[in-house]
Write a protein that holds these residues in place. Structure first.
Motif, short mmCIF file in Angstrom:
data_model
loop_
_atom_site.label_atom_id
_atom_site.label_comp_id
_atom_site.label_asym_id
_atom_site.label_seq_id
_atom_site.Cartn_x
_atom_site.Cartn_y
_atom_site.Cartn_z
N LEU A 56 19.04 80.36 39.92
CA LEU A 56 19.69 79.05 39.71
C LEU A 56 18.62 77.98 39.41
O LEU A 56 18.76 77.19 38.47
CB LEU A 56 20.51 78.66 40.94
CG LEU A 56 21.21 77.30 40.86
CD1 LEU A 56 22.26 77.28 39.76
CD2 LEU A 56 21.85 76.94 42.20
N ASP A 57 17.54 77.98 40.18
CA ASP A 57 16.48 76.98 39.98
C ASP A 57 15.86 77.11 38.58
O ASP A 57 15.63 76.11 37.90
CB ASP A 57 15.37 77.14 41.04
CG ASP A 57 15.84 76.68 42.42
OD1 ASP A 57 16.96 76.15 42.51
OD2 ASP A 57 15.08 76.86 43.39
N TYR A 58 15.59 78.35 38.18
CA TYR A 58 15.00 78.57 36.86
C TYR A 58 15.95 78.11 35.76
O TYR A 58 15.55 77.51 34.76
CB TYR A 58 14.66 80.05 36.65
CG TYR A 58 13.42 80.54 37.37
CD1 TYR A 58 12.68 79.69 38.20
CD2 TYR A 58 12.97 81.85 37.22
CE1 TYR A 58 11.54 80.15 38.85
CE2 TYR A 58 11.83 82.32 37.86
CZ TYR A 58 11.13 81.45 38.68
OH TYR A 58 9.99 81.92 39.31
N GLY A 59 17.23 78.42 35.96
CA GLY A 59 18.23 78.00 34.96
C GLY A 59 18.25 76.48 34.83
O GLY A 59 18.27 75.93 33.72
N LEU A 60 18.20 75.79 35.96
CA LEU A 60 18.22 74.33 35.95
C LEU A 60 16.95 73.78 35.29
O LEU A 60 16.98 72.80 34.55
CB LEU A 60 18.34 73.79 37.37
CG LEU A 60 19.70 74.02 38.04
CD1 LEU A 60 19.63 73.67 39.52
CD2 LEU A 60 20.80 73.21 37.35
N LYS A 61 15.84 74.47 35.55
CA LYS A 61 14.56 74.02 34.99
C LYS A 61 14.62 74.06 33.46
O LYS A 61 14.21 73.11 32.77
CB LYS A 61 13.47 74.97 35.51
CG LYS A 61 12.07 74.48 35.38
CD LYS A 61 11.14 75.41 36.18
CE LYS A 61 9.69 75.13 35.87
NZ LYS A 61 8.78 76.06 36.56
N VAL A 62 15.17 75.17 32.92
CA VAL A 62 15.30 75.28 31.46
C VAL A 62 16.25 74.21 30.94
O VAL A 62 15.97 73.51 29.96
CB VAL A 62 15.80 76.69 31.05
CG1 VAL A 62 16.10 76.74 29.56
CG2 VAL A 62 14.79 77.75 31.44
N ALA A 63 17.40 74.07 31.63
CA ALA A 63 18.41 73.10 31.17
C ALA A 63 17.82 71.69 31.12
O ALA A 63 18.02 70.95 30.16
CB ALA A 63 19.61 73.14 32.10
N LEU A 64 17.03 71.34 32.13
CA LEU A 64 16.43 70.00 32.15
C LEU A 64 15.38 69.84 31.05
O LEU A 64 15.30 68.80 30.38
CB LEU A 64 15.79 69.72 33.52
CG LEU A 64 16.80 69.47 34.65
CD1 LEU A 64 16.10 69.53 36.01
CD2 LEU A 64 17.50 68.13 34.47
N ALA A 65 14.60 70.91 30.83
CA ALA A 65 13.58 70.84 29.77
C ALA A 65 14.24 70.71 28.40
O ALA A 65 13.63 70.22 27.45
CB ALA A 65 12.68 72.06 29.82
N LEU A 66 15.49 71.18 28.29
CA LEU A 66 16.23 71.07 27.02
C LEU A 66 17.13 69.84 27.02
O LEU A 66 18.08 69.77 26.23
CB LEU A 66 17.04 72.35 26.76
CG LEU A 66 16.20 73.63 26.60
CD1 LEU A 66 17.10 74.84 26.45
CD2 LEU A 66 15.27 73.51 25.39
N ASN A 67 16.82 68.91 27.88
CA ASN A 67 17.51 67.60 27.89
C ASN A 67 19.01 67.70 28.14
O ASN A 67 19.79 66.89 27.64
CB ASN A 67 17.29 66.88 26.54
CG ASN A 67 15.83 66.87 26.13
OD1 ASN A 67 15.04 66.19 26.78
ND2 ASN A 67 15.47 67.61 25.11
N CYS A 68 19.43 68.72 28.88
CA CYS A 68 20.86 68.90 29.14
C CYS A 68 21.32 68.03 30.30
O CYS A 68 20.53 67.67 31.18
CB CYS A 68 21.16 70.35 29.50
SG CYS A 68 20.98 71.48 28.12
N GLN A 69 22.63 67.74 30.30
CA GLN A 69 23.23 67.08 31.46
C GLN A 69 23.59 68.17 32.47
O GLN A 69 24.33 69.10 32.14
CB GLN A 69 24.51 66.35 31.05
CG GLN A 69 24.25 65.20 30.12
CD GLN A 69 25.50 64.80 29.34
OE1 GLN A 69 26.58 65.36 29.53
NE2 GLN A 69 25.33 63.84 28.46
#
Ligand code: ADP
Ligand code: MG
Ligand code: ZN
Length: 478
Positions: A56-69
C-alpha cells in the motif's frame, strides 16, 4: 485520408515487497515452482487475505510521484473470471474506489518541449500464477500468484509510438528512483498493454480501439503501435470498421494478431471484496509517504543544468537512473575545474560506453571516482593521448588499478619532451625526402603524412601538437 493515432497505456508493475500482497509468502524471483505458496494465495476455502502494508505504501508513493489525488477512502473488489492461473477464480483488484486518480506525467517531446499526459488512475491488485506451455501439456507455477501489482492507467493522451516510448522510459526512470519495483520486462516485473485507435485529423471523438498485449520491450511496444496504425488506417481507408478486440504482438512476424474480442467491465461482475476492510488514507499518512519521495529525474536534470552548466541533453543521459545520477554527481562535484565539460564528456562518452557494454551502472564498473578524475586530468594536462586514455580506462576496470600505475606500467605517457621529439622528427625527415619536396612545392598535407610517421614511430605516444610545431619550424628552415 490522414488520421491521428490516439494511445493510452496500462502499465503493470510488480512491487518490490518481501512478501505477497495478501499473505506472507515470499516474492523472490526464480525459486523452485510452487515453493512460495500458502492457503491464501492458492485460494483455499476459509483462508483470509490481509493487506501488505508496504505494498500500500509503495502504491501511494508512486501515485504521489505521478501527481495523483489520493482517495481518502479506498477499497478492494473482486474481479471474477475463470482461468487456470487464477486459483480463487477472481483477482483482488480495485474498481470504483482506487487508491488514486487524476494525476499526470510530463514527457519531453523532440526539441525538449514538455507534454503533460493524464494519469487516469493508479490502483493495487494481485498477480496471477504463471502457465508454462509444453508440447502436449501445460504446467502451472503459483509462486507469482498474489504478488502485488500496481496498475497505472494513462488517459488516451499519447499521439505517436514515439510519445508512447518516451512515456514508458520516463515512467520507468521515476519508478526506479522511488525504489519500489525492478521494472524488468524480461522478468515480467513491468508489463505494458497499449490501447490504440485512429481518428480523422481534427476530429474530437475517439475511434474504436484495439488493445495490444505481449510486447516484452519498449521497442516492441513502439513497433506494435506502428504496425497497428497502418493496419487500422488501411481498414478505415477501405471503409471497414475496426473491431474492438485484444491483439497479441507476434515478435517473429512483426505483426499484431487477434486474441479475443474485448471483454467489458460487466463481464467481470465486480463486487466489493468482503474479506478486506475499506482503507482510510489519512492526511498524516500521505504526508509521511510524501517525505519518502526523493528528488525525481526531471528536477535532478534541471539542477544539473543549473548548478554544473550541463546541457539538457547531457544532463538527461546522466540522470536516467538514480545510481548513475549519484555517481555522476560525485564525479562532477569533485572535479576541481570550474568548467565541467571534460569530466561530463568522459561520463557520457567512454565511461557510459563501458557500462553499457557490460550492461551495468556506472558505479558497478568498480572504478573509484578519484581515479576517473585522475584519468581525465592526465588527458587535460596532455600527458596522455585521448586514445591511450581510453585503453587506460578499460584497464582500470579490468584490473582495478590507478591510472598513474597503468600509464607507467604500459609506458603510455605522452611524449611532449621537445628534445626527444626533435630526434624523432630528424629521423623521419631523413627517411622521407620526397615529403619535404612536396611540402616546399606547396602541398600542405605532406606535413600530416610526416606527423603520421612520427606517431607510428612512437607507438602513438608523441604529442601531435608539439610534433607539428617542430615540423613546421624545421621545414621552413630546411
Ligand atoms: P477498458 O474498459 O477497455 O479497459 P478503459 O476505458 O479502462 O478501457 O481504458 C483502458 C486504456 O485504454 C486507458 O489507458 C485509456 O486511456 C485507453 N483508451 C480508452 N479508450 C481509448 C481509445 N478510443 N483509443 C485509445 N486508447 C483508449
Ligand atoms: Mg482496463
Ligand atoms: Zn501465500
Amino acid at each position: 485520408m490522414t488520421y491521428e493515432p490516439v494511445i493510452g497505456l496500462e502499465v503493470h508493475l510488480h512491487l518490490k515487497t518481501q512478501t505477497k500482497a495478501f499473505c506472507g509468502c515470499s516474492t523472490e524471483f526464480g525459486q523452485e515452482p510452487n515453493s512460495q505458496v500458502c492457503p491464501v494465495c492458492l485460494g483455499f476455502p476459509g483462508s483470509l487475505p490481509v493487506l501488505n502494508k508496504t505494498a500500500l505504501d509503495y502504491g501511494l508513493k508512486v501515485a504521489l510521484a505521478l501527481n495523483c489525488q489520493i482517495q481518502e477512502y479506498t477499497k478492494f473488489d473482486r474481479k471474477n473470471y475463470f482461468y487456470p492461473d487464477l486459483p480463487k477464480n477472481y483477482q483482488i483488484s480495485q474498481y470504483d474506489l482506487p487508491l488514486s486518480k487524476n494525476g499526470f506525467l510530463e514527457i519531453a517531446l523532440d526539441g525538449g518541449k514538455l507534454k503533460r499526459i493524464g494519469i487516469r488512475r493508479v490502483h493495487l491488485e494481485e498477480d496471477a500464477g504463471k502457465l508454462i506451455h509444453q508440447e502436449d501439456s501445460s504446467l502451472i507455477d503459483f509462486n507469482r500468484a498474489g504478488i502485488p501489482l500496481l496498475e497505472i492507467v494513462s488517459e488516451p493522451g499519447l499521439n505517436s509510438p514515439g510519445e508512447a516510448h518516451e512515456y514508458l522510459t520516463t515512467l520507468k526512470s521515476i519508478i526506479e528512483y522511488l525504489y519500489v519495483s525492478d521494472c524488468d520486462m524480461e522478468k515480467g516485473s513491468l508489463r505494458c498493454d497499449a490501447n490504440i485507435s485512429l481518428r480523422k485529423t481534427g476530429q474530437q471523438d475517439l475511434g474504436t480501439k484495439a488493445e495490444l498485449k505481449n510486447m516484452n520491450s519498449f521497442k516492441a511496444v513502439k513497433e506494435a503501435l506502428t504496425f497497428e496504425i497502418e493496419r487500422q488506417a488501411e481498414l478505415l481507408n477501405q471503409k471497414k470498421t475496426v473491431v474492438q478486440e485484444t491483439r497479441s504482438w507476434d515478435v517473429k512476424n512483426l505483426e499484431t494478431v487477434s486474441m479475443r474480442t474485448k471483454e467489458e467491465a460487466q463481464d467481470y461482475r465486480y463486487f466489493p471484496e468482503p474479506d478486506l476492510p475499506p482503507f482510510i488514507l489519512s492526511p498524516d499518512k500521505i504526508t509521511e509517504i510524501k517525505k519518502t519521495i526523493p528528488e525525481l529525474p526531471r528536477d535532478k536534470m534541471l539542477r544539473f543544468v543549473k548548478d554544473y552548466g550541463l546541457s539538457d541533453y547531457d544532463a538527461k543521459i546522466l540522470v536516467a537512473t538514480l545510481k548513475d545520477a549519484n555517481f555522476s554527481e560525485e564525479c562532477i562535484r569533485l572535479y576541481s575545474k570550474n568548467d565541467k565539460k571534460p569530466i561530463v564528456n568522459w561520463l557520457i562518452g567512454p565511461i557510459l560506453y563501458e557500462a553499457n557494454s557490460r550492461n551495468c551502472n556506472l558505479s558497478d564498473l568498480g572504478v573509484a571516482v578519484k581515479d576517473l578524475i585522475g584519468l581525465v586530468d592526465f588527458v587535460e594536462r596532455q600527458e596522455i593521448s585521448y586514445l591511450a586514455a581510453k585503453s587506460v580506462l578499460s584497464e582500470m576496470i579490468n584490473i582495478k588499478d590507478s591510472p598513474a600505475n597503468i600509464i607507467q606500467k604500459k609506458n603510455l605517457a605522452q611524449i611532449s619532451d621537445i628534445k626527444s621529439l626533435e630526434l624523432q622528427v630528424g629521423e623521419v625527415l631523413k627517411e622521407n625526402p620526397k615529403s619535404i619536396q612536396d611540402y616546399k612545392a606547396g602541398k600542405g598535407n605532406a606535413i600530416m603524412f610526416l606527423v603520421g610517421q612520427i606517431m607510428k614511430k612512437t607507438g602513438g605516444k608523441a604529442n601531435p601538437k608539439v610534433v607539428q610545431e617542430i615540423l613546421k619550424r624545421r621545414l621552413s628552415n630546411a
